[in-house]
Design a protein around this motif. Structure first.
Motif, short mmCIF file in Angstrom:
data_model
loop_
_atom_site.label_atom_id
_atom_site.label_comp_id
_atom_site.label_asym_id
_atom_site.label_seq_id
_atom_site.Cartn_x
_atom_site.Cartn_y
_atom_site.Cartn_z
N UNK A 93 91.43 27.48 24.14
CA UNK A 93 89.99 27.23 24.20
C UNK A 93 89.50 26.54 22.93
N UNK A 94 90.01 26.98 21.79
CA UNK A 94 89.59 26.37 20.52
C UNK A 94 90.02 24.91 20.44
N UNK A 95 91.27 24.63 20.76
CA UNK A 95 91.75 23.25 20.71
C UNK A 95 91.03 22.37 21.72
N UNK A 96 90.71 22.91 22.87
CA UNK A 96 89.94 22.14 23.86
C UNK A 96 88.58 21.78 23.27
N UNK A 97 87.91 22.75 22.66
CA UNK A 97 86.60 22.49 22.06
C UNK A 97 86.70 21.48 20.93
N UNK A 98 87.73 21.61 20.09
CA UNK A 98 87.88 20.67 18.97
C UNK A 98 88.15 19.26 19.44
N UNK A 99 89.10 19.10 20.35
CA UNK A 99 89.48 17.76 20.81
C UNK A 99 88.35 17.12 21.62
N UNK A 100 87.79 17.87 22.56
CA UNK A 100 86.69 17.32 23.36
C UNK A 100 85.49 17.03 22.47
N UNK A 101 85.23 17.88 21.49
CA UNK A 101 84.12 17.64 20.57
C UNK A 101 84.28 16.35 19.78
N UNK A 102 85.47 16.15 19.22
CA UNK A 102 85.72 14.93 18.44
C UNK A 102 85.64 13.69 19.35
N UNK A 103 86.27 13.75 20.50
CA UNK A 103 86.24 12.60 21.41
C UNK A 103 84.82 12.30 21.88
#
Length: 121
Positions: free
Chosen positions: A85-95
């Motif tokens: 969940x954290x990596x999804x939020x980080x990657x989607x947030x940056x993109x």
């Protein structure tokens, strides 16, 4: 320029839908699930709003804010230990921020006119 913005809007919608649906296949808690769903829906809605009204620059700025909120949500909502969940939020947030910044009117005008930060004389 319009086709490039349309592509960015479509990417934003896909990113938002991906984030909103990700709790289906990720291990989450309530905070992670609702953060991903709410922010994902907001990102997708910002992309759809910009598709419907390309002259609505506020959608790009809102999308950028939602991307930043998505990126910081694992720490703010305390789900950084849930790696998926954290990596999804980080990657989607940056993109999302990258898509929003590249779609902003000033950036789009520079790309369209070939101006790379050089002042006109």
């Amino acid at each position: 320029m319009k086709s490039w913005n349309r592509m960015q809007d479509a990417v934003a919608v896909v990113l938002g839908v991906f984030a909103a649906l990700s709790p289906i296949w990720l291990t989450t808690n309530d905070r992670a699930m609702w953060s991903l769903i709410v922010l994902g829906v907001l990102v997708a809605l910002a992309g759809l709003a910009h598709m419907a009204r390309p002259d609505m620059a506020v959608a790009d700025y809102a999308m950028g804010v939602f991307g930043v909120l998505m990126f910081i949500s694992p720490w703010v909502m305390n789900f950084h230990a849930l790696e998926g969940a954290a990596w999804t939020a980080w990657v989607v947030g940056v993109l999302t921020v990258v898509v929003a910044v590249s779609a902003m009117p000033m950036m789009a005008a520079r790309m369209h006119h070939g101006d790379h930060g050089v002042a006109a004389h």
